[in-house]
Design a protein around this motif. Structure first.
Motif, PDB file in Angstrom:
ATOM      1  N   ARG A   1       1.390   2.275  -3.894  1.00  0.00           N
ATOM      2  CA  ARG A   1       0.293   2.047  -4.832  1.00  0.00           C
ATOM      3  C   ARG A   1       0.103   3.290  -5.703  1.00  0.00           C
ATOM      4  O   ARG A   1       0.112   4.416  -5.216  1.00  0.00           O
ATOM      5  CB  ARG A   1      -0.983   1.741  -4.065  1.00  0.00           C
ATOM      6  CG  ARG A   1      -2.179   1.385  -4.942  1.00  0.00           C
ATOM      7  CD  ARG A   1      -3.345   0.984  -4.082  1.00  0.00           C
ATOM      8  NE  ARG A   1      -3.027  -0.230  -3.309  1.00  0.00           N
ATOM      9  CZ  ARG A   1      -3.725  -0.623  -2.247  1.00  0.00           C
ATOM     10  NH1 ARG A   1      -4.736   0.111  -1.810  1.00  0.00           N
ATOM     11  NH2 ARG A   1      -3.390  -1.738  -1.616  1.00  0.00           N
TER      12      ARG A   1
ATOM     13  N   THR B   1       0.813  -1.219   0.000  1.00  0.00           N
ATOM     14  CA  THR B   1       0.000   0.000   0.000  1.00  0.00           C
ATOM     15  C   THR B   1       0.842   1.262   0.000  1.00  0.00           C
ATOM     16  O   THR B   1       0.319   2.342  -0.292  1.00  0.00           O
ATOM     17  CB  THR B   1      -0.910   0.019   1.237  1.00  0.00           C
ATOM     18  OG1 THR B   1      -0.111  -0.056   2.422  1.00  0.00           O
ATOM     19  CG2 THR B   1      -1.862  -1.165   1.217  1.00  0.00           C
TER      20      THR B   1
ATOM     21  N   SER C   1       2.477   5.796   4.700  1.00  0.00           N
ATOM     22  CA  SER C   1       1.335   5.904   3.798  1.00  0.00           C
ATOM     23  C   SER C   1       0.139   6.598   4.431  1.00  0.00           C
ATOM     24  O   SER C   1      -0.799   6.960   3.743  1.00  0.00           O
ATOM     25  CB  SER C   1       0.915   4.509   3.330  1.00  0.00           C
ATOM     26  OG  SER C   1       0.631   3.686   4.447  1.00  0.00           O
TER      27      SER C   1
END
Length: 272
Positions: A114, A111, A148
């Motif tokens: 991404r 993630t 993230s």
């Protein structure tokens, strides 16, 4: 007569990743996150380079392995099988099992990047290392930067992640090349292998702060001791599997654990 109006600069923010140029400042901060850990990586690469030549590889073969096989664990696991003339399939399977932990690592960082092009994500995946991953997320948790969950563009996160792992790669490669070059001048001695043990301890120590990492180390260590006499190094494979299972299980337990509600603040009292 009025002067013609000059066009105003657009104040519209660019979408994430649309800015041009490489984020060298983020790359530098990622490199600095490794700190003195790269010294342990250098020593580990040095010992691995010596071990490859002492194990029967020529200097050219050892240098080729340094360039193509970016994993000391896989190299040292496959080396005894290569020296014993084992089948190529057994060598490949051994190296694959020795690196199963990177499947878990890829899930951890999936993630984080991404939205990047596939080529960039593959390059970041190939450069991922144990110490680089630990340094990146360790500094993130310490507040040095946001992972993230923050608002930082993905291109800057990628540059920072690349900075940590490129530094590890440089230390590893330089150490391995020097080890290959000096292998003929170094006599066979158990003390050389002990240097590698010390280097591994220096690398692993800072990673044991998190509970999943500690659980993985304990499970893998116990299984490795129990299975040290198993044929074809099956004890090592079982230890790797036990470490991965323990880390995933501990992480799952921590994710399901409810957080304690904060105590209500007392009017007029000190903040909690």
């Amino acid at each position: 007569m009025e002067a013609p109006l000059k066009p105003q600069a657009s104040t519209t923010a660019r979408p994430d990743g649309a800015e041009q140029g490489f984020a060298w400042d983020a790359f530098a901060s990622g490199s600095q996150a490794i700190g003195s850990t790269v010294a342990g990586t250098f020593c580990w690469g040095l010992v691995t380079g010596v071990a490859m030549v002492k194990g029967g590889l020529t200097s050219s073969q050892a240098l080729g392995m340094v360039v193509l096989v970016y994993s000391g664990t896989a190299q040292l696991a496959a080396l005894p099988l290569m020296s014993a003339g084992a089948a190529l399939t057994a060598i490949w399977v051994t190296a694959l099992l020795a690196n199963l932990r990177f499947v878990v690592y890829s899930a951890v960082v999936a993630t984080e990047f991404r939205g990047l092009p596939l080529a960039q994500r593959l390059a970041l995946g190939w450069m991922t290392t144990d110490t680089g991953l630990a340094a990146y997320y360790g500094r993130s948790a310490g507040g040095a930067w946001e992972a993230s969950t923050g608002d930082e563009p993905v291109r800057r996160r990628a540059a920072r992640f690349l900075g940590t792992n490129v530094t590890v790669y440089a230390g590893w490669s330089i150490g391995s090349i020097i080890g290959v070059a000096l292998a003929g001048l170094i006599p066979d001695s158990p003390r050389i292998a002990f240097v590698g043990v010390l280097a591994i301890m220096a690398l692993i120590g800072p990673m044991l702060a998190a509970r999943p990492a500690l659980a993985a180390a304990l499970a893998a260590g116990i299984v490795a001791i129990v299975g040290r006499g198993w044929p074809w190094r099956m004890g090592m494979f079982a230890a790797i599997a036990a470490g991965i299972v323990a880390a995933v299980a501990m992480a799952a337990v921590a994710a399901r654990r409810p957080t304690a509600p904060s105590a209500p603040s007392v009017p007029g009292g000190p903040p909690r």
